[in-house]
Design a protein around this motif. Structure first.
Motif, short mmCIF file in Angstrom:
data_model
loop_
_atom_site.label_atom_id
_atom_site.label_comp_id
_atom_site.label_asym_id
_atom_site.label_seq_id
_atom_site.Cartn_x
_atom_site.Cartn_y
_atom_site.Cartn_z
N ALA A 27 0.84 -1.21 0.00
CA ALA A 27 0.00 0.00 0.00
C ALA A 27 0.87 1.25 0.00
O ALA A 27 0.55 2.24 -0.67
CB ALA A 27 -0.93 0.00 1.22
N PHE A 28 1.97 1.21 0.73
CA PHE A 28 2.90 2.34 0.76
C PHE A 28 3.49 2.60 -0.63
O PHE A 28 3.51 3.75 -1.10
CB PHE A 28 4.01 2.05 1.77
N ILE A 29 3.94 1.56 -1.29
CA ILE A 29 4.53 1.71 -2.62
C ILE A 29 3.52 2.29 -3.61
O ILE A 29 3.83 3.16 -4.41
CB ILE A 29 5.05 0.35 -3.14
N ASN A 30 2.27 1.81 -3.51
CA ASN A 30 1.23 2.24 -4.45
C ASN A 30 0.47 3.47 -3.97
O ASN A 30 -0.41 3.97 -4.69
CB ASN A 30 0.24 1.10 -4.68
N GLU A 31 0.77 3.93 -2.75
CA GLU A 31 0.04 5.03 -2.13
C GLU A 31 -1.46 4.75 -2.16
O GLU A 31 -2.28 5.61 -2.52
CB GLU A 31 0.38 6.36 -2.78
N ASP A 32 -1.81 3.53 -1.77
CA ASP A 32 -3.19 3.05 -1.79
C ASP A 32 -3.85 3.38 -0.45
O ASP A 32 -3.68 2.66 0.54
CB ASP A 32 -3.20 1.54 -2.05
N VAL A 33 -4.63 4.44 -0.43
CA VAL A 33 -5.24 4.92 0.81
C VAL A 33 -6.25 3.93 1.36
O VAL A 33 -6.30 3.67 2.58
CB VAL A 33 -5.90 6.30 0.58
N GLU A 34 -7.09 3.37 0.51
CA GLU A 34 -8.14 2.46 0.99
C GLU A 34 -7.55 1.23 1.66
O GLU A 34 -8.02 0.79 2.70
CB GLU A 34 -9.07 2.07 -0.17
N VAL A 35 -6.54 0.65 1.04
CA VAL A 35 -5.90 -0.52 1.65
C VAL A 35 -5.22 -0.13 2.96
O VAL A 35 -5.29 -0.84 3.96
CB VAL A 35 -4.87 -1.15 0.68
N ALA A 36 -4.56 1.02 2.96
CA ALA A 36 -3.87 1.49 4.17
C ALA A 36 -4.85 1.72 5.31
O ALA A 36 -4.51 1.52 6.48
CB ALA A 36 -3.10 2.77 3.87
N LYS A 37 -6.07 2.14 5.00
CA LYS A 37 -7.08 2.33 6.04
C LYS A 37 -7.65 1.00 6.54
O LYS A 37 -8.06 0.90 7.69
CB LYS A 37 -8.23 3.18 5.49
N SER A 38 -7.69 0.01 5.67
CA SER A 38 -8.35 -1.26 6.02
C SER A 38 -7.47 -2.20 6.85
O SER A 38 -7.98 -2.96 7.68
CB SER A 38 -8.80 -1.98 4.75
N ILE A 39 -6.16 -2.17 6.65
CA ILE A 39 -5.27 -3.12 7.32
C ILE A 39 -5.29 -3.00 8.84
O ILE A 39 -5.35 -4.03 9.54
CB ILE A 39 -3.83 -2.99 6.77
N PRO A 40 -5.24 -1.80 9.43
CA PRO A 40 -5.21 -1.70 10.89
C PRO A 40 -6.42 -2.30 11.59
O PRO A 40 -6.33 -2.66 12.78
CB PRO A 40 -5.13 -0.18 11.13
N VAL A 41 -7.55 -2.43 10.88
CA VAL A 41 -8.72 -3.07 11.48
C VAL A 41 -8.38 -4.49 11.90
O VAL A 41 -8.91 -5.02 12.89
CB VAL A 41 -9.90 -3.06 10.47
N GLU A 42 -7.47 -5.12 11.17
CA GLU A 42 -7.10 -6.50 11.46
C GLU A 42 -6.27 -6.63 12.73
O GLU A 42 -6.03 -7.74 13.21
CB GLU A 42 -6.33 -7.08 10.26
N ASP A 43 -5.82 -5.50 13.27
CA ASP A 43 -5.09 -5.52 14.54
C ASP A 43 -5.93 -6.13 15.64
O ASP A 43 -5.41 -6.70 16.60
CB ASP A 43 -4.65 -4.11 14.92
N ASP A 44 -7.27 -6.02 15.52
CA ASP A 44 -8.16 -6.62 16.51
C ASP A 44 -7.96 -8.14 16.58
O ASP A 44 -8.07 -8.74 17.65
CB ASP A 44 -9.62 -6.32 16.18
N GLU A 45 -7.68 -8.75 15.43
CA GLU A 45 -7.45 -10.21 15.41
C GLU A 45 -6.17 -10.56 16.17
O GLU A 45 -6.12 -11.56 16.89
CB GLU A 45 -7.33 -10.70 13.96
N VAL A 46 -5.15 -9.73 16.00
CA VAL A 46 -3.89 -9.95 16.71
C VAL A 46 -4.09 -9.78 18.21
O VAL A 46 -3.60 -10.57 19.02
CB VAL A 46 -2.80 -8.98 16.21
#
Length: 230
Positions: free
Chosen positions: A137-156
């Motif tokens: 997401a960083f390489i592509n500057e993909d905002v939507e993906v960057a916003k969605s990934i931290p939600v998965e921190d709940d699983e961790v």
């Protein structure tokens, strides 16, 4: 011509960041695999390899400082260079967490694991997967993906809480197991922190692309917007 050269230099930096990220992913998964197998030599090798992670981080940092000093970037370019500096620092710290897990394996010596490792490898795999996608997401500057990934921190976090409960049950049943329980709890803690730092990378990616900086809630997809940068 100057702009084309600058863009080429930026691409080289991004390639190096991806390489550093790959090294860190390998360290995270490898540290837990060595612990699971009680492979002390593998842990020693991983600790030695952490020096290469550090060298790579500082090499990229040097590249970035040269670009900032010589190109005098503004707006988006400046956000990209400054944020990349923060991202490689986050990656280096993740490498330290992996090294910490390797050190725990060595400190345990010939001591048997308190319990078979099930959720800890899941945490490692989840954290490494989140990291891989965050860097994409960083390489592509993909905002939507960057916003969605931290939600998965709940699983961790859920896996960490499960590990904590299980280990406390062992200690309650036999207080003599407290040291071995603490070893595994520190491993889980390090992996939980990996996921937290992935969130930091995602926040930086959003800042690069939009000029807006804030925290991403892990419980939902809301982004707390900050001041709009020029």
């Amino acid at each position: 011509m100057i702009r084309k050269t600058f863009e080429s230099e930026i691409q080289l930096v991004k390639d190096e960041v991806l390489l550093l990220g790959s090294m860190v992913e390998h360290a995270i998964i490898g540290s837990v695999e060595a612990l699971k197998k009680r492979d002390l030599k593998a842990s020693e090798k991983l600790i030695a390899e952490d020096k290469e992670i550090n060298k790579k981080r500082f090499a990229i940092e040097n590249q970035l400082m040269i670009l900032i000093a010589t190109q005098q970037p503004m707006a988006h370019d400046l956000r990209l260079l400054a944020s990349t500096m923060e991202i490689i620092s986050e990656l280096e710290r993740m490498g330290d967490y992996a090294k910490g897990i390797a050190n725990i394996n060595l400190r345990m010596g010939e001591e048997a694991l308190l319990k078979p490792l099930i959720d800890i490898p899941r945490m490692a795999q989840k954290g490494a997967d989140m990291l891989h996608r965050a860097l994409t997401a960083f390489i592509n500057e993909d905002v939507e993906v960057a916003k969605s990934i931290p939600v998965e921190d709940d699983e961790v976090d859920a896996l960490y809480n499960q590990i904590y409960r299980e280990l406390m049950m062992f200690v309650i049943q036999d207080p003599k197991t407290i040291e071995r329980a603490n070893w595994l709890l520190w491993v889980a803690h390090n992996l939980e922190r990996v996921a937290d730092r992935v969130t930091n990378i995602c926040e930086r990616t959003i800042f690069i692309a939009t000029g807006e900086f804030g925290e991403i809630k892990s419980s939902d997809d809301e982004f707390w917007k900050g001041q709009k940068s020029s």
